[in-house]
Design a protein around this motif. Structure first.
Motif, PDB file in Angstrom:
ATOM      1  N   LEU B   7      43.441  13.088  21.844  1.00 16.17           N
ATOM      2  CA  LEU B   7      43.754  12.765  20.355  1.00 16.17           C
ATOM      3  C   LEU B   7      42.236  12.730  19.529  1.00 16.17           C
ATOM      4  O   LEU B   7      41.390  12.108  20.231  1.00 16.17           O
ATOM      5  CB  LEU B   7      44.260  11.366  20.129  1.00 16.17           C
ATOM      6  N   ASP B   8      42.373  13.172  18.402  1.00 17.35           N
ATOM      7  CA  ASP B   8      41.002  13.269  17.592  1.00 17.35           C
ATOM      8  C   ASP B   8      40.740  11.906  17.321  1.00 17.35           C
ATOM      9  O   ASP B   8      41.362  10.963  17.046  1.00 17.35           O
ATOM     10  CB  ASP B   8      41.353  13.981  16.269  1.00 17.35           C
ATOM     11  N   THR B   9      39.289  11.390  17.465  1.00 16.88           N
ATOM     12  CA  THR B   9      38.822  10.302  17.149  1.00 16.88           C
ATOM     13  C   THR B   9      39.026   9.873  15.728  1.00 16.88           C
ATOM     14  O   THR B   9      39.265   8.717  15.210  1.00 16.88           O
ATOM     15  CB  THR B   9      37.361   9.856  17.528  1.00 16.88           C
ATOM     16  N   ILE B  11      41.511  10.322  13.992  1.00 18.65           N
ATOM     17  CA  ILE B  11      42.914   9.752  13.938  1.00 18.65           C
ATOM     18  C   ILE B  11      42.957   8.221  13.974  1.00 18.65           C
ATOM     19  O   ILE B  11      43.241   7.556  13.191  1.00 18.65           O
ATOM     20  CB  ILE B  11      44.056  10.151  14.866  1.00 18.65           C
ATOM     21  N   ARG B  12      41.956   7.842  14.957  1.00 13.16           N
ATOM     22  CA  ARG B  12      41.839   6.426  15.182  1.00 13.16           C
ATOM     23  C   ARG B  12      41.132   6.009  14.095  1.00 13.16           C
ATOM     24  O   ARG B  12      41.627   4.850  13.288  1.00 13.16           O
ATOM     25  CB  ARG B  12      40.897   6.135  16.494  1.00 13.16           C
ATOM     26  N   ALA B 141      49.895   9.494  16.566  1.00  9.96           N
ATOM     27  CA  ALA B 141      48.861   8.544  16.097  1.00  9.96           C
ATOM     28  C   ALA B 141      48.254   7.471  17.183  1.00  9.96           C
ATOM     29  O   ALA B 141      47.409   7.072  17.316  1.00  9.96           O
ATOM     30  CB  ALA B 141      49.054   7.669  15.019  1.00  9.96           C
TER      31      ALA B 141
END
Lengths: 112, 251
Positions: B7-9, B11-12, B141
């Motif tokens: 997951l792409d950071t 997104i966080r 997410a």
């Protein structure tokens, strides 16, 4: 949790001051909710997964019950109307908060 | 299935954290808005007759809860005072009861109040949901740290139509729902207990409809006073005191 809920027993009829009982239960719920959020964050940061997290939650709740028992000076019926108040009150309600904060901390620390 | 999704950071930083923060802030906002809306409703002085009836109900309730502390004779006298059919305080003539009920239904204030309460709950939820849907739909997410069965896919991956993604990945829309339910505990901590009980009370008011009708509660109180069993606790108390004193003397 300072107020005593009961003066004693008259035969089989327990004499309970309802307001104090409500206030005691409220403080129990408050501490449980607080603990469930904190333990959720802790479990997430430690990276507990699967069953371990739930085991951790119930261990924390058991410790909390023990602490409440100590706080009530081992005489539950002076402060509450039954044992369930100290052992079960707020445990299930806190589970949802625990899962949310567990997931939140776990994702932030470990997934990304 | 077994390999981890990366997951792409971003997104966080731009989905997970903002979404949660916004949910918390909206909860706080909702609390204060509903508080503001409630206060003017309480200010006009209420009908004296309603207040009187409410006080009578409270007195009768006190009698009912403390019934074991007074002798049987005293209880009987009080019971007659409250429940007798001619001029008992709790007795409501039939036609008057019907009139009160009709007045309750035609009272627009009541409906207004309920509408306001409902609006303060529904509007922010609809808005947030639309916001989440518009900006964040269609990607993963978060990941919950425990495995779940396939049944939960619809619940957790709302908005993603892939059957090969592991169920423990959560779509942003479902993360919104998780927040909605899980933050209740946090709100009860930061806003005080009354907020947590607020929803339950609303439900009760909706279910009862006109549950706060004093004329109705007069009748209900009368019934429960009629069926109560009198049991005087104090004779046993003397024996109890004797036991306690004996125990103290022995020490």
């Amino acid at each position: 949790m300072a107020a005593a809920a009961g003066g004693g027993f008259a035969g089989d009829v327990p004499i309970i001051h309802a307001d104090n009982l409500v206030s005691n239960v409220k403080s129990v719920n408050y501490s449980r909710t607080f603990l469930s959020i904190i333990s959720g964050v802790v479990a997430g940061i430690w990276g507990l997964t699967g069953l371990m997290g739930f085991v951790f939650y119930f261990i924390v709740m058991m410790v909390a019950s023990l602490a409440l028992l100590v706080k009530a000076k081992f005489s539950v019926h002076t402060y509450f109307d039954s044992w369930n108040r100290i052992i079960l009150e707020g445990v299930i309600g806190g589970l949802m908060s625990f899962v949310l904060f567990w997931t939140f901390a776990y994702d932030i620390v470990h997934i990304f | 299935m077994a390999e981890e999704l990366v997951l792409d950071t971003a997104i966080r930083d731009w989905v997970l954290i903002p979404l949660s923060v916004v949910m918390v802030l909206i909860g706080v906002l909702r609390y204060f808005v509903s508080k503001l809306m409630r206060s003017p409703a309480a200010s006009p002085s209420p009908d004296p007759k309603l207040v009187k009836e409410g006080q009578v109900v409270i007195r009768a309730r006190n009698l009912r809860t403390n019934v074991q502390f007074i002798p049987a004779k005293a209880f009987k006298a009080r019971k007659v005072y409250y429940t007798n059919e001619e001029n008992g305080l709790l007795h409501v003539p039939k036609e008057e009861a019907q009139k009160a009920q009709a007045a309750m239904f035609s009272d627009p204030n009541m409906a207004m109040d309920m509408m306001k309460k409902n609006l303060s709950m529904i509007v922010p939820q609809t808005l947030t949901f639309a916001w989440v849907n518009f900006f964040f739909s269609g990607f993963v997410a978060a990941k919950i740290p425990f495995p779940l069965t396939q049944r939960f896919r619809g619940m957790l991956q709302n908005g993603i139509d892939l059957s090969t993604v592991d169920v423990s990945y959560v779509s942003s829309r479902s993360w919104y729902f998780l927040n909605l339910f899980g933050l209740r505990g946090l709100f009860s901590l930061i806003l005080g207990e009354e907020n947590a009980t607020d929803d339950a009370q609303k439900m009760m008011q909706m279910g009862g409809g006109f549950g706060f009708n004093p004329t109705m509660s007069l009748g209900a109180e009368k019934d429960s006073l009629d069926i109560i069993q009198h049991d005087w606790a104090l004779p046993k108390m003397e024996r109890h005191a004797e036991d306690v004193l004996k125990k103290l003397l022995k020490k």
